[in-house]
Design an enzyme around this catalytic site. Structure first.
Site, PDB file in Angstrom:
ATOM      1  NE  ARG A 281      -2.017  -1.045   3.780  1.00 20.49           N
ATOM      2  CZ  ARG A 281      -1.457   0.067   4.420  1.00 20.49           C
ATOM      3  NH1 ARG A 281      -1.811   1.142   4.261  1.00 20.49           N
ATOM      4  NH2 ARG A 281      -0.789  -0.449   5.530  1.00 20.49           N
TER       5      ARG A 281
ATOM      6  CB  SER B 138       1.850  -6.376   7.920  1.00 22.10           C
ATOM      7  OG  SER B 138       2.666  -7.157   6.975  1.00 22.10           O
TER       8      SER B 138
ATOM      9  NE  ARG C  84       0.664  -8.911   2.331  1.00 24.73           N
ATOM     10  CZ  ARG C  84       0.184  -8.412   3.427  1.00 24.73           C
ATOM     11  NH1 ARG C  84      -1.027  -9.425   3.693  1.00 24.73           N
ATOM     12  NH2 ARG C  84       0.259  -7.641   4.100  1.00 24.73           N
TER      13      ARG C  84
ATOM     14  CE  LYS D 233      -3.686  -8.600  11.308  1.00 17.70           C
ATOM     15  NZ  LYS D 233      -4.376  -8.817  10.011  1.00 17.70           N
ATOM     16  CB  THR D 234      -2.535 -14.667   8.363  1.00 18.91           C
ATOM     17  OG1 THR D 234      -3.163 -13.517   8.042  1.00 18.91           O
ATOM     18  CG2 THR D 234      -3.203 -15.931   7.676  1.00 18.91           C
TER      19      THR D 234
ATOM     20  CG  HIS E 286      -6.208  -4.564  10.621  1.00 18.82           C
ATOM     21  ND1 HIS E 286      -5.070  -4.260  10.724  1.00 18.82           N
ATOM     22  CD2 HIS E 286      -6.271  -5.362   9.624  1.00 18.82           C
ATOM     23  CE1 HIS E 286      -4.245  -4.699   9.726  1.00 18.82           C
ATOM     24  NE2 HIS E 286      -4.988  -5.282   9.140  1.00 18.82           N
TER      25      HIS E 286
ATOM     26  CG  ASP F 162      -6.810  -8.327   7.067  1.00 11.04           C
ATOM     27  OD1 ASP F 162      -6.067  -8.023   8.111  1.00 11.04           O
ATOM     28  OD2 ASP F 162      -6.645  -7.512   6.218  1.00 11.04           O
TER      29      ASP F 162
END
Length: 536
Positions: free
Chosen positions: A58, A237, A321, A241-242, A219, A256
């Protein structure tokens, strides 16, 4: 005009007048078109591997919100939410549409929010076939019956090949991502990074849900145990988390973006997962590794001539990703919803190596750490970074939060108290010293600590079971099943008290300095949740 089954749809309302359109193509067909046109290659595992071009992540400084009578008094304007003039948006939109009128387009109707009471119907208009495949993966897929009477509320207009002229168009440079709440459009141009598509809708929901529906957007990732106990994981990031929410012993709700409503439920916004794959291995993350197959999209990875992927190769970017539909994970919750959470985990990759690997937070500490949103950058992640640097992102997702962070923190605090949630701070970063000296916390230990917290094996708080950290004031457990006792005390792993405390105070000072911009908005109780000692 174009057709899907018995339905006829037109894009003329958007200003697109040609008929060179593909609607609701299958991911298999989009995969095929992308390869035929040299826009991607098939990996040995069947996934589509593409390169997003100039942007591999981003671009926060090129994210704008149109400032009008809907947003003017509600958005927290600044270098995160940058205002954009309505007339400038209209002129830029017309230029983008003129550009797209000369392109073959890929169109998809889909929606966000698994809870039907909060559903947002979305139309995505893409210049590239693989961008449209990403939309298939990441948003929720309507049934054929639902498509018959589908009425799009929001539209994503995605033109990676269109380059803005900053002086003419009011942008900072040639790329942009602009939200217009009055026209309900997310306008994206000049960047092929697919994450901008989903984050545009996430940002819109982060404004709409709290303002219009008194629902907290988060988030975070979420999963649910066999007894129906929901856990949610906040984190920036690279903090896990994932990875930590994708657990073979628990059903995945989502990885997410979620909402926490007033009906005692947590619901997924999305229909897929978007995971980092740097250093991915089958042994450490078998569920994610297994989800990378036909239908998945790999971004900016390095492959050899046979299509084998080197997940350790970061020569394009560290932000490699994969996106895949959530059904690529075997153990998922259907629908993607869970009851009020019993445990909340704040994940941080502390490269200074001073925060405990797991600690229990009081309500005031939970609010303080939520507003702070701490992790750390390590050497090599950005140009000029040669030692650990504190990184703070309010609510663990500041780039996507249009309201002031304390608005979300107050909602979270209220819900946590009402639901009686246990809140844990988990350091997935370094132990035994800072980055370059210490080592990264072993994933098996972090998983063991998470499971112990979920199973109630860390005990009730008492002096015998917990030790209060002398700098940050958090309660760190003295023992945990499956984890060596010495690992639980970051100070003990350093073997040098003087260096440990010097570094701990350095980090606590960074917390306090960062929090100054929130002090006038935060209550005294929240302010007391931070580190209380200050070293000069």
């Amino acid at each position: 005009m174009f057709k899907q089954g018995v339905k006829t749809v037109s894009l003329r309302g958007y200003g697109i007048t040609h008929d060179n359109l593909h609607y609701q193509l299958s991911p298999e067909k989009l995969h095929e078109i992308s390869i035929e046109r040299g826009m991607g290659k098939e990996a040995s595992n069947g996934a589509l591997a593409i390169n997003t071009g100039e942007f591999t992540g981003r671009s926060p400084m090129d994210r704008f919100i149109v400032k009008d009578n809907i947003t003017e008094d509600k958005v927290w304007w600044g270098n995160i939410n940058i205002p954009f003039a309505p007339d400038a948006f209209d002129k830029l939109y017309d230029k983008v549409i003129a550009y797209l009128n000369e392109k073959e387009l890929f169109v998809r109707d889909c929606y966000a929010c698994a809870d039907a009471n909060y559903r947002m119907n979305i139309r995505v208009i893409n210049e590239y076939p693989w961008s449209n495949m990403f939309a298939y993966n990441m948003f929720i897929r309507p049934t054929d019956e639902e498509l018959k009477n589908f009425d799009a509320e929001w539209t994503v207009v995605n033109a990676p090949g269109f380059m803005a002229v900053a002086k003419e168009d009011g942008t900072r440079q040639h790329n942009f991502a602009i939200l217009n709440f009055k026209k309900k459009i997310a306008l994206i141009g000049g960047t092929g990074y697919t994450g901008e598509i989903k984050k545009g809708i996430f940002s819109a929901l982060n404004f709409i849900l709290p303002v219009q529906k008194n629902t907290l957007p988060m988030h975070c990732s979420a999963n649910v145990g066999k007894k129906g106990d929901t856990a949610i994981f906040f984190g920036l990031s690279g903090t896990g988390k994932t990875t930590l929410s994708t657990d073979s012993t628990r059903k995945l709700i989502g990885d997410d973006e979620h909402g926490w409503n007033n009906e005692n439920a947590v619901f997924n916004f999305e229909g897929g997962c978007y995971a980092k794959v740097i250093n991915l291995s089958k042994d450490n993350e078998p569920e994610i590794y297994g989800a990378i197959k036909k239908g998945a999209i790999l971004e900016n990875v390095i492959m050899d001539a046979s299509g084998e992927i080197d997940f350790a190769d970061t020569s394009i970017t560290q932000n490699t990703r994969v996106s895949y539909p959530i059904y690529h994970i075997d153990n998922i919750k259907q629908p993607s919803m869970g009851k009020n959470p019993k445990n909340i985990f704040f994940l941080t990759a502390d490269a200074f190596g001073v925060l405990p690997p797991i600690s229990k937070l009081t309500p005031s500490q939970a609010a303080y750490h939520f507003i702070s949103g701490y992790t750390a950058k390590v050497a090599g992640t950005e140009a000029g970074v040669v030692e650990p640097v504190p990184s703070f992102s309010a609510c663990f997702g500041a780039p996507f939060m249009p309201l002031h962070p304390t608005a979300y923190a107050e909602m979270l605090s209220k819900k946590m108290l009402e639901a009686g949630v246990n809140v844990w701070l988990v350091n997935t970063g370094w132990t035994g010293g800072p980055y370059g000296i210490g080592t990264r916390m072993k994933l098996k230990y972090t998983r063991a600590m998470i499971h112990a917290a979920l199973n109630g094996d860390l005990g009730m708080y008492s002096y015998d079971t917990y030790h209060i950290h002398s700098v940050f004031g958090v309660a760190q457990p003295r023992s945990c099943p499956g984890v060596p006792t010495e690992v639980l005390s970051p100070r003990a792993t350093w073997n040098n008290d003087e260096k440990y405390y010097k570094t701990a105070f350095k980090l606590s000072n960074a917390f306090r300095e960062n929090f100054k911009k929130f002090e006038s908005y935060a209550s005294e109780e929240i302010r007391r949740g931070g580190p209380q000692r200050y070293a000069h």
